[in-house]
Design a protein around this motif. Structure first.
Motif, short mmCIF file in Angstrom:
data_model
loop_
_atom_site.label_atom_id
_atom_site.label_comp_id
_atom_site.label_asym_id
_atom_site.label_seq_id
_atom_site.Cartn_x
_atom_site.Cartn_y
_atom_site.Cartn_z
N HIS A 1 40.41 47.22 48.06
CA HIS A 1 39.80 45.96 47.63
C HIS A 1 40.75 44.83 48.07
O HIS A 1 41.35 44.16 47.25
CB HIS A 1 39.55 45.94 46.12
CG HIS A 1 40.62 46.55 45.28
ND1 HIS A 1 41.88 45.99 45.14
CD2 HIS A 1 40.64 47.69 44.56
CE1 HIS A 1 42.61 46.75 44.34
NE2 HIS A 1 41.88 47.79 43.98
N SER B 1 35.83 43.19 46.51
CA SER B 1 36.65 42.12 45.96
C SER B 1 37.98 42.04 46.69
O SER B 1 38.41 43.02 47.32
CB SER B 1 36.93 42.37 44.47
OG SER B 1 35.75 42.55 43.74
N LEU C 1 41.61 41.93 45.63
CA LEU C 1 42.46 42.11 44.46
C LEU C 1 43.75 42.80 44.86
O LEU C 1 43.74 43.83 45.55
CB LEU C 1 41.76 42.99 43.41
CG LEU C 1 40.46 42.48 42.80
CD1 LEU C 1 39.80 43.60 42.01
CD2 LEU C 1 40.73 41.28 41.91
N GLU D 1 47.09 44.93 43.41
CA GLU D 1 47.15 45.93 42.34
C GLU D 1 48.57 46.46 42.17
O GLU D 1 49.31 46.63 43.14
CB GLU D 1 46.19 47.09 42.63
CG GLU D 1 46.06 48.09 41.50
CD GLU D 1 44.83 48.96 41.62
OE1 GLU D 1 44.47 49.59 40.62
OE2 GLU D 1 44.21 48.99 42.71
N MET E 1 45.41 44.37 38.02
CA MET E 1 44.78 43.79 39.20
C MET E 1 44.44 42.32 38.99
O MET E 1 44.09 41.91 37.88
CB MET E 1 43.49 44.54 39.54
CG MET E 1 43.69 45.96 40.02
SD MET E 1 42.13 46.89 40.15
CE MET E 1 41.93 47.43 38.44
N TRP F 1 35.42 43.83 40.17
CA TRP F 1 36.12 44.97 40.78
C TRP F 1 35.10 45.69 41.66
O TRP F 1 34.32 46.50 41.20
CB TRP F 1 36.67 45.90 39.71
CG TRP F 1 37.43 47.07 40.23
CD1 TRP F 1 38.55 47.05 41.01
CD2 TRP F 1 37.14 48.45 39.99
NE1 TRP F 1 38.96 48.34 41.27
CE2 TRP F 1 38.12 49.21 40.66
CE3 TRP F 1 36.13 49.11 39.27
CZ2 TRP F 1 38.12 50.61 40.62
CZ3 TRP F 1 36.14 50.49 39.24
CH2 TRP F 1 37.13 51.22 39.90
#
Length: 290
Positions: free
Chosen positions: A153, A162, A164, A166, A231, A240
């Protein structure tokens, strides 16, 4: 205190002796204080106080937690001592401080067979209101592969993926004779020069993932694995959405023909709120806001 920081998300691990406390400024981040072991009191500069009952360890129970907003100062105090995570995300809006009850945390079983794992969705996007922060706990029985198939992601594609960052924070259960456990985490590049990691992980280790295909997270036989996922990203939408690695997504088609690992759930909060998802929200069948 141990800190792990990316541009949009952050994690702090606090180890407090009995009667000790730690104070920090939230600055431009929202934070969730989450007991890993032990109980604590969380107090904001505005005088809001939250008593967190906590738990003996991450392998014994779901915990309650406290959300604290940006632009304040927070003190975490533990009369009996313990370990506590502060999961944070850079944010724009200042939401009210509040308590998250353990018995409201949705528990999900994902995958099947040796890909079975338990997810405590305490701050998933549809479970608890935050401005940018998304955080969940994952428990993987010893010998199983989690965070699998590998997924990413790190690019924004409306309705598909998305963007994001993490952070994975790990704890590994000791073996039956008290032997410390270990596991492994893999991250492969999704672009030239992208993130690549093959790490042996033990209790207290963290892996930072600014981009890339991440997974599997591998629990060694005899040692259950816990990880906390933190995240956040640059966009205001709190979503997400992920893409599976195209070489490995086929594994999902095998799950309906396999049983969930009978060791799961390791524990539950309220059984009537628990769900099972052979096709997790990672999969095309489960895409959406999570």
């Amino acid at each position: 205190m141990t800190s792990h920081t990316l541009p949009h998300c952050a994690l702090r691990i606090l180890t407090l002796p009995a009667g000790d406390s730690h104070t920090f400024a939230t600055a431009d981040h929202e934070w969730i204080v989450l007991p890993l072991s032990g109980s604590c009191t969380v107090t904001t500069a505005e005088g809001e106080t939250f008593e967190l009952r906590g738990r003996a360890s991450v392998f014994t129970a779901v915990t309650d937690f406290a959300y604290v907003p940006r632009d304040t100062t927070v003190t975490v105090t533990s009369p009996a001592g313990g370990r506590f995570a502060a999961a944070g995300a850079r944010c724009e809006n200042r939401l009210p401080a509040r308590h998250g009850a353990a018995d409201t945390v949705p528990i999900e079983l994902r995958g099947s067979g040796t890909c079975s794992r338990q997810v405590n969705n305490f701050a998933a996007a549809n479970a608890f209101p935050c401005d940018r922060l998304i955080a969940v706990e994952v428990l993987t029985p010893g010998g199983n592969w989690s965070s699998y198939p590998p997924h990413k992601h790190d690019e924004y594609h409306p309705g598909e993926e998305s963007r994001l960052e993490e952070i994975y924070y790990f704890e590994i259960a000791d073996g039956p004779t008290g032997t410390p456990g270990l596991g492994y985490q893999r991250v492969t590049p999704s672009r030239p020069g992208g993130t690549e990691v093959l790490a042996e992980v033990r209790t207290g280790d963290a892996v930072l993932i600014p981009d890339g295909w991440h997974g599997p997270s591998i629990a060694a036989p005899g040692h259950d694995m816990y990880y906390l996922n933190v995240m956040a990203g640059p966009r205001a939408e709190r979503e997400w959405l992920i893409r599976d690695h195209p070489d490995h997504t086929w594994i999902r088609s095998t799950w309906p023909d396999q049983e969930t690992d009978p060791r799961l759930p390791l524990y539950s909060a309220r059984p009537d709120r628990s769900t099972h998802s052979a096709h997790s929200p990672h999969s095309p069948e489960g895409r959406g806001r999570v």
